[in-house]
Motif scaffolding. Structure first.
Motif, PDB file in Angstrom:
ATOM      1  N   VAL A 136       0.849  -1.195   0.000  1.00  0.00           N
ATOM      2  CA  VAL A 136       0.000   0.000   0.000  1.00  0.00           C
ATOM      3  C   VAL A 136       0.882   1.241   0.000  1.00  0.00           C
ATOM      4  O   VAL A 136       0.603   2.214  -0.692  1.00  0.00           O
ATOM      5  CB  VAL A 136      -0.923   0.028   1.242  1.00  0.00           C
ATOM      6  N   LEU A 145       1.573   6.609  -0.693  1.00  0.00           N
ATOM      7  CA  LEU A 145       0.967   5.507  -1.437  1.00  0.00           C
ATOM      8  C   LEU A 145       1.855   5.068  -2.600  1.00  0.00           C
ATOM      9  O   LEU A 145       2.584   5.878  -3.183  1.00  0.00           O
ATOM     10  CB  LEU A 145      -0.400   5.932  -1.995  1.00  0.00           C
ATOM     11  N   PHE A 159      -3.847  -4.773  -2.502  1.00  0.00           N
ATOM     12  CA  PHE A 159      -2.769  -3.968  -1.911  1.00  0.00           C
ATOM     13  C   PHE A 159      -2.740  -4.227  -0.415  1.00  0.00           C
ATOM     14  O   PHE A 159      -3.794  -4.254   0.236  1.00  0.00           O
ATOM     15  CB  PHE A 159      -3.005  -2.490  -2.202  1.00  0.00           C
ATOM     16  N   ALA A 175      -5.626   5.438   1.019  1.00  0.00           N
ATOM     17  CA  ALA A 175      -5.435   4.169   0.301  1.00  0.00           C
ATOM     18  C   ALA A 175      -6.784   3.600  -0.128  1.00  0.00           C
ATOM     19  O   ALA A 175      -6.954   3.154  -1.275  1.00  0.00           O
ATOM     20  CB  ALA A 175      -4.683   3.180   1.189  1.00  0.00           C
ATOM     21  N   ILE A 186      -8.106  -3.321  -0.425  1.00  0.00           N
ATOM     22  CA  ILE A 186      -6.972  -3.121   0.473  1.00  0.00           C
ATOM     23  C   ILE A 186      -7.061  -4.221   1.524  1.00  0.00           C
ATOM     24  O   ILE A 186      -8.108  -4.391   2.162  1.00  0.00           O
ATOM     25  CB  ILE A 186      -7.049  -1.754   1.194  1.00  0.00           C
TER      26      ILE A 186
END
Lengths: 442, 311
Positions: A136, A145, A159, A175, A186
């Protein structure tokens, strides 16, 4: 290839029944009851004189290849622990045909060239399909990022800074916002560093007894709460890795009710061991998040059954023998799991009637494939022939001699386990037979 | 009684009779310690290695003195000047010692479980000289020996242990021993240093020292690690001393000729005031003497008997 009389379990079609399956060119082309040789010749386009390669699968289960959303393959950088080839072989031996490789390698996977490297190394090895997870934040520093679109185009499917929590809430919020460009989730490693401190196991009476520094349950739960709030606010896509506390389960349940786009995984070791199993010299049990209390474990199993927790994942974390041959406080966190996880869950939950076979396959194949958008998780006509033939009676002692992983850091080392894959195909290619990996020249 | 343990890692594995046996053996050892010529041939030809990863003059010297009086050869494996500084692991150090065929290893280490780890690797006996926050069995045994001398026994006796219980290996091992021998133990400290999980010990937990002092036959102050304050575990040394510091006036609340103990080294004016440490109630110097006697007893029991005694 004609697979005869397998007990096919495919939750995507609500199937749990005996079927014959026919493969051609790496794809399932027929799935039907009690096929006759002439039917098979017809779908394969063979003449009457040609032999049909066939496997008698009577008495065994056929699952879609398992998908593991949480694997540490250690390459690049720590190839003494594992590499992409050994790890993807271990995956196949454990019944996993698709795996997500975490980004906490050395260097961390924060640039497109590195994502491509992991992906291509996976293809070169030619065992389980390796899907890279990209970092990330650049260098896992938690401050800037990564170039998410570039990494996505290079093959990243998610990520994550897994291995450490993102402490800065604003970075986590950004993110979740920015990752919308990629539609990838994420994956959150929920850990508040201040609360976790120098802890080495779950904080409680067991840690007090051993004189080991404790990690309170709140070190995870407060971050789970923060991250679902941020996912709600941003309408981002969140996946919570390795849920291990009762409070996390409650928070995720509530978040799902509110319509937040959150999924969660649980690791087999959190379902099967507790903090009471830890002794001062049992370093194979040191894992992060730490082994839960009995009450947490009950909540995790309940959450798994009621749909709060979406999937099983191993968090396969190989470490060398010398890494783990130290006093408990000094060894790294992590359990080697790819080759034992299925048998462990089979024995500990399925055989005991706590988890149905259909649910097992849903949790470890269909759900992760759906969440991460992978071409896997089902045995429908036209689907890639990623398949596991599972023998519930097969027994094996876990030993250095038979593990494909480079590392041995499993609590099951030296123990006999039951319920293993006996044949595994990836894209129709037979890669495991009689518990042995078949070496293929690509 | 036949001694059947190869190692002494903590008191949890010992039966009450075994603890009594150690204390009983320490009696004559203390007499030997008072002699003008303090040397016995008992352990001649036995080798004892002192492996101290944490600096500790007090405990190391005590063990070394004990072993030497019994006639053993002692080797100080000084960590700062050794292969450990070159990155050798504890495992490899253990194997090196094993290869030298030593009889007994006494280890102190900052990691809980280091002594258990060594005991698992070594054929030689291992005495835990303190491992992390886990255990300090010889300190507990010397405290038990001192209490037995002063109080005559343990049944019905109230022992108050005050201070940083959470981080204290001394407190953990003492509670295990005191409970086995039948004493009533009360742990006292601020909630941050005496959290709920310490209930595993199965003894009373209290935040109020003055409420627990009445009737106490002995009070043991624990050493306060001053860096705990920097880590936010309590607001100030001043407030800690006010709430939990022992002094002569406060100890009168026991209403008894209470035995006052401290494992040392003391932070004078913090966990214990000098007026109390220097008073006749204090047995702090005797604890040190008894430490040598108890360690002599243990070393003797572990490697002094017939080799068949080692299980």
């Amino acid at each position: 290839m004609w697979l005869r009389q397998a007990f096919v379990v495919d939750p995507s079609q609500n199937l749990a029944v005996e079927r014959d399956i026919v493969l051609k060119d790496g794809v399932i082309i027929e799935i039907a009851q009690n096929l006759q040789p002439e039917d098979v010749r017809a779908v394969l386009g063979l003449s009457n004189s040609e032999q049909i390669p066939q496997v008698n699968a009577a008495g065994k289960y056929l699952f879609p290849g398992l998908v593991d959303a949480h694997v540490h393959l250690r390459e690049p950088g720590q190839e003494d622990k594992e590499d992409i080839r050994s790890g993807s072989r271990a995956a196949v031996r454990g019944g996993f045909t698709s795996i997500l490789a975490m980004a906490n390698t050395k260097p961390v996977i924060d640039q497109r060239a590195l994502v491509e490297f992991v992906r291509i190394q996976g293809q070169r090895a030619g065992f389980a399909k390796v899907y890279p997870v990209a970092a990330v934040t650049k260098g896992f520093k938690g401050t800037e990022l990564v170039e998410m679109m570039d990494l996505f185009e290079g093959g990243a499917v998610a990520f994550s800074d897994d291995g450490q929590g993102i402490q800065n809430s604003e970075i986590m919020r950004l993110a979740l916002e920015y990752a919308k460009l990629t539609a990838c989730p994420i994956i959150a490693h929920c850990e508040d560093n201040n609360l976790a401190g120098q802890g080495v196991m779950r904080r409680g009476e067991a840690s007090a007894r051993l004189g080991l520094r404790g990690i309170p349950a709140s070190a995870e739960s407060v971050m789970v709460a923060r991250d679902v709030l941020l996912a709600g606010e941003t309408e981002g896509k969140l996946h919570i890795a390795h849920v291990s506390t009762k409070e996390s389960v409650q928070i995720i349940k509530k978040a799902k009710k509110l319509g937040i786009d959150v999924t969660a995984e649980v690791n087999p070791h959190h379902l099967l061991f507790t903090d009471e199993d830890i002794s001062l010299t049992a370093t194979a049990y040191k894992v992060n998040p730490p082994l839960p209390t009995r009450a947490d474990q009950e909540a995790l199993i309940e959450g798994l059954l009621d749909g709060t927790i979406d999937m099983l994942a191993t968090d396969h974390a190989p470490h060398t023998w010398e890494d783990k041959a130290k006093p408990f406080a000094e060894v790294p966190f992590g359990i080697n799991a790819l080759e034992t996880a299925l048998a462990a869950v089979w024995q500990g939950l399925v055989a005991k009637g706590k988890l149905s076979i259909q649910k097992l396959v849903e949790l470890w194949s269909l759900k992760p494939a759906q969440r991460f958008g992978l071409p896997a998780g089902m045995l429908k006509i036209g689907a890639p022939a990623d398949m596991v033939l599972f023998d519930p009676d097969y027994k094996e002692e876990i030993s250095a001699a038979n593990l494909e992983s480079k590392s041995l850091n499993t609590p099951f080392l030296g123990k006999e386990m039951q319920g293993f894959p006996v044949m595994v195909w990836v894209d129709g290619k037979l890669l495991l037979e009689n518990r042995q990996i078949i070496d293929v020249k690509n | 009684m036949k001694w059947k343990h190869k190692d002494l890692l903590d008191l949890d594995v010992l039966q009450a009779e075994e603890i009594e046996h150690i204390l009983h053996t320490a009696g004559p050892m203390k007499e030997i310690l008072q002699r003008p010529i303090k040397k016995l041939p008992t352990l001649r030809g036995k080798s004892v290695v002192l492996l101290f990863y944490e600096s500790s003059t007090r405990t190391r010297t005590s063990f070394e003195t004990a072993a030497k009086i019994l006639g053993a050869d002692t080797t100080n494996f000084s960590v700062t000047q050794s292969s450990v500084n070159k990155g050798e692991s504890l495992l490899d150090t253990a194997r090196t010692l094993q290869a030298m065929n030593v009889d007994l290893v006494i280890v102190r280490h900052a990691s809980s479980g280091a002594a258990d780890f060594l005991a698992q690797e070594l054929r030689a006996g291992v005495i835990n000289g303190g491992d992390g926050q886990h255990a300090h069995p010889t300190q507990a045994l010397l405290d038990l020996f001192t209490l037995k001398e002063k109080l005559g026994g343990f049944q019905g006796k109230k022992i108050v242990i005050v201070g940083d219980v959470l981080h204290s290996r001394v407190a953990r091992s003492n509670v295990l021993g005191l409970k086995k021998l039948g004493a009533e133990v009360v742990l006292v400290g601020p909630p941050t240093l005496l959290p709920a999980e310490m209930n595993y010990l199965g003894v009373k937990i209290s935040y109020d020292l003055d409420a627990e002092l009445p009737g106490a036959d002995a009070v043991m102050a624990l050493r306060l690690q001053l860096e705990r304050q920097q880590n936010g575990l309590f607001p100030s040394i001043r407030e800690y001393a006010k709430l939990y510091g022992l002094n002569l006036e406060r100890i009168r609340k026991t209403g008894k000729q209470t035995v006052v103990m401290h494992p040392g080294p003391m932070n004078r004016g913090i966990e214990i005031a000098s007026d109390l440490a220097e008073s006749p109630l204090s047995v702090i110097d005797e604890q040190v003497t008894n430490g040598v006697a108890v360690r002599m007893a243990l070393i003797y029991l572990l490697i002094g008997g017939a080799s068949s005694d080692v299980a």
